[in-house]
Design a protein around this motif. Structure first.
Motif, PDB file in Angstrom:
ATOM      1  N   HIS A 105       1.880   1.644  -3.613  1.00  0.00           N
ATOM      2  CA  HIS A 105       0.772   2.165  -4.407  1.00  0.00           C
ATOM      3  C   HIS A 105       0.548   3.645  -4.104  1.00  0.00           C
TER       4      HIS A 105
ATOM      5  N   GLN B 149       0.818  -1.206   0.000  1.00  0.00           N
ATOM      6  CA  GLN B 149       0.000   0.000   0.000  1.00  0.00           C
ATOM      7  C   GLN B 149       0.857   1.264   0.000  1.00  0.00           C
TER       8      GLN B 149
ATOM      9  N   THR C  41      -5.560  -5.044  -5.810  1.00  0.00           N
ATOM     10  CA  THR C  41      -4.770  -4.603  -6.965  1.00  0.00           C
ATOM     11  C   THR C  41      -3.413  -4.082  -6.514  1.00  0.00           C
ATOM     12  N   ALA C  42      -3.379  -3.352  -5.402  1.00  0.00           N
ATOM     13  CA  ALA C  42      -2.111  -2.847  -4.869  1.00  0.00           C
ATOM     14  C   ALA C  42      -1.188  -3.997  -4.489  1.00  0.00           C
TER      15      ALA C  42
ATOM     16  N   GLU D 121       2.888   5.752  -5.982  1.00  0.00           N
ATOM     17  CA  GLU D 121       2.491   5.904  -7.384  1.00  0.00           C
ATOM     18  C   GLU D 121       1.473   7.030  -7.532  1.00  0.00           C
TER      19      GLU D 121
ATOM     20  N   LYS E 250       0.073  -5.735  -7.783  1.00  0.00           N
ATOM     21  CA  LYS E 250       1.101  -4.941  -8.464  1.00  0.00           C
ATOM     22  C   LYS E 250       2.435  -5.022  -7.727  1.00  0.00           C
ATOM     23  N   TYR E 251       2.373  -5.023  -6.404  1.00  0.00           N
ATOM     24  CA  TYR E 251       3.615  -5.091  -5.612  1.00  0.00           C
ATOM     25  C   TYR E 251       4.300  -6.441  -5.787  1.00  0.00           C
TER      26      TYR E 251
ATOM     27  N   GLY F 296      -7.243   5.722  -4.387  1.00  0.00           N
ATOM     28  CA  GLY F 296      -6.538   4.946  -5.395  1.00  0.00           C
ATOM     29  C   GLY F 296      -7.274   3.685  -5.781  1.00  0.00           C
ATOM     30  N   SER F 297      -6.537   2.691  -6.247  1.00  0.00           N
ATOM     31  CA  SER F 297      -7.126   1.410  -6.667  1.00  0.00           C
ATOM     32  C   SER F 297      -7.505   0.576  -5.445  1.00  0.00           C
TER      33      SER F 297
END
Length: 604
Positions: A427, A424, A576-577, A430, A580-581, A571-572
């Protein structure tokens, strides 16, 4: 999904008839139906035709709680129970999975004509992908096949709000996702009870407050409630327009209602629980004295519920116990909980007195039993799991990362919690490069990641389905500004205010460190001078950019200061976070290692 059987429709009609009969029955009619001159050991030929009559009838009450849509056997520590041995040692046993739960319950019912199955809430919500992806329709279908008779609501039944809960009860396709098969979802065969959940406008319960089980001349009433603090552990949207009343006040109210209807035997289904002194499922929490080995909210609740209630089936804390706690008259009363995820079931014997219509409480016996995996799988459950897995496979089987070892989710600070907080934070950066740290609530971490392959994906591979099991809530990752003073206050709220008795220790991202001194009390347990970010003391007057999930950002879990942040940015979603990580920081040749879980120094 196949259409619901005619048997299910018959059961629904039976519930309606029982409800009607309960409303018409009177105490006088019940007494009139019973012989007045028999003793406890006496039997008689009531009709002159050799029919044997017994004053007492054992009723088998099978119960479980906090299934959370775990249709398949849970993985890691979530799929094990601890058993206390006679020599003082303990051993762990693999447990859970509805294929095995069905077999165990069906076996337990054999030879018991007077058997009723009840649950203590959180049957759905925070569910693995096989159920959560389909808004828990598979779990309701499984519970129908398990012949569940009745359940209370839990806090997770409100994850998607009261309209979705009503759909789970009554059936119909999801309002946005639609129907998943060519058959419309039929809903639950069993009643959900919500005696203390009121519509704010009407002041009436949103679902049935109680239900009466009846077989021949035996009647047992069930009252269902969830914890009064449900709004504190559910997103604000999920409980909008609802009011949650005190558990004791509500149960006592409906116990009087049932008594007036001639129903003297009463069981309360309470989605609130306690903490036994041992994690072993077979721990004797009545040693050295009744209820001495259990603490937590359920103790005060049990001590204040009217003696008219004969047994309490509880949940929420995911603990295992079969205790007695004295009622207001000083009489011992059974209080049970069967851990979580379908790993245990409780078998309670209620001895019904036909002369009084009440339970002879001195004869109540209760014990938890392990849902072992050394029994045959129930074929109908295997078929159900296979069918829904086929629908979920295109999404669930996708690899999202690689791990070098198990990443546990247990402990004051857990490796899984650290990993999620780091994801998190990444994210958040980002969204805004000025993001400083991330905080994750422990209750939002539903499972570990295990190295051993669950299916055909291979060891060390993390699938989307496994990630979904860890974080199934679809919370968003939110950014907000907090002052240093507010950040310090947030950390102190972990162990003070509503969290004083049962601390909720937030999982923290890399760079944030502090000392938690459990030898102290209240907010002092967080040592202020020890709170540092990247080695520097947190400045009370500085501004920090903090990432949390949307539940925490709204002040959930007893963190009101998190609800006071400013400059919000959404955010998302949190899964999803995490995905992506993992994708960015791991590969088959370079898997991610479990975090060391050394950010919080705990003094005991």
């Amino acid at each position: 999904m196949p259409a619901t059987s005619h048997q299910n429709h018959r059961r629904r009609r039976t519930y309606a008839l029982i409800a009607t009969a309960a409303s018409l029955a009177t105490a006088g009619a019940l007494v009139a139906a019973l012989p007045g001159a028999a003793t406890a050991t006496e039997s008689s030929d009531r009709h002159g035709g050799g029919h044997h009559f017994s004053r007492y009838q054992d009723v088998q009450l099978l119960s479980f709680n906090d299934l959370h849509g775990n249709l398949e056997p849970p993985s890691g520590s979530s799929g094990r129970v601890t058993e206390h041995q006679h020599d003082g040692t303990t051993k762990t046993i693999d447990a859970g999975g509805v294929e095995y739960l069905a077999t165990h319950l069906r076996k337990a019912r054999e030879g018991n004509k007077y058997s009723v199955t009840a649950a203590g809430g959180d049957m759905v919500g925070a569910s693995p992908l096989i159920s959560g992806l389909f808004h828990d329709e598979p779990t309701i279908e499984a519970l129908n096949k398990l012949d569940l008779d009745v359940t209370s609501v839990g806090n997770h039944e409100f994850d998607e709000g009261p309209k979705e809960l009503a759909r789970l009860q009554k059936g119909g396709c999801h309002p946005t996702a639609g129907c998943y098969t060519d058959e419309e979802f039929e809903g639950a065969d069993f009643p959900y009870l919500a005696a203390n959940v009121l519509n704010e406008k009407t002041g009436k319960p949103i679902l049935k407050p109680y239900w009466v089980w009846k077989k021949k001349d035996v009647k047992v009433g069930f009252i269902g409630v969830t914890l009064e603090d449900t709004p504190g552990v559910v997103s604000a949207e999920g409980v909008k327009g609802l009011k949650f009343k005190d558990e004791v006040e509500t149960i006592n109210k409906y116990a009087r209602v049932l008594q007036k209807q001639g129903v003297k035997s009463i069981v309360a289904l309470i989605h609130e629980g306690g903490a036994p002194a041992s994690t072993s499922y077979n721990y004797d929490c009545d040693a050295p004295g009744a209820g001495d080995g259990i603490s937590g909210p359920i103790v005060d609740i049990a001590k204040n519920i009217t003696p008219q209630v004969d047994a309490l089936v509880t949940g929420h804390t995911h603990a295992a116990y079969a205790c007695t706690i004295a009622d207001p008259s000083g009489k011992p009363r059974t209080v049970t909980s069967a851990a979580s995820f379908g790993r245990l079931y409780t078998d309670t014997t209620l001895t019904y007195d036909r002369f009084t219509g009440d339970i002879a409480r001195t004869a109540v016996k209760s014990a938890n039993h392990v849902v072992t995996r050394d029994v045959p799988k129930a074929p109908d459950m295997t078929e159900l799991i296979s069918r829904w897995n086929t629908l979920a496979a295109p999404i669930g089987n996708r690899a999202i990362g690689y791990i070098s070892a198990d990443i546990p989710s247990t402990g004051t600070e857990s490796p899984m919690g650290d990993l999620i907080a780091d994801a998190q934070l990444a994210h958040g950066k980002e969204l805004d490069p000025e993001t400083d740290l991330a905080l994750m609530n422990p209750g939002g971490i539903r499972a570990p990641l295990t190295y051993a392959a669950k299916g055909a994906e291979g060891d060390g591979v993390v699938t989307y389905a496994e990630g979904f099991t860890v974080q199934p809530f679809s919370n968003t990752v939110n950014l907000q500004d907090l002052t240093g003073a507010q950040l310090i206050q947030v950390l102190k709220e972990q162990v003070s205010g509503t969290n004083a008795a049962s601390p909720k220790v937030l999982q923290v991202s890399s760079g944030l460190t502090y000392t938690l001194d459990l030898t102290k009390t209240g907010a002092d347990r967080v040592v202020t001078d020890s709170i540092k970010l990247n080695g520097e003391a947190v400045n009370p007057t500085a501004t920090y950019r903090v990432a949390t999930n949307s539940f925490l950002a709204g002040g959930g879990d007893g963190f009101p200061t998190l609800g006071q942040g400013t400059n919000d940015l959404v955010g998302s979603d949190d899964l999803t976070a995490l995905e992506k990580y993992l994708t960015a920081n791991s590969s088959a040749s370079n898997p991610i290692a479990p975090p060391a879980a050394n950010r919080i120094t705990v003094v005991k």
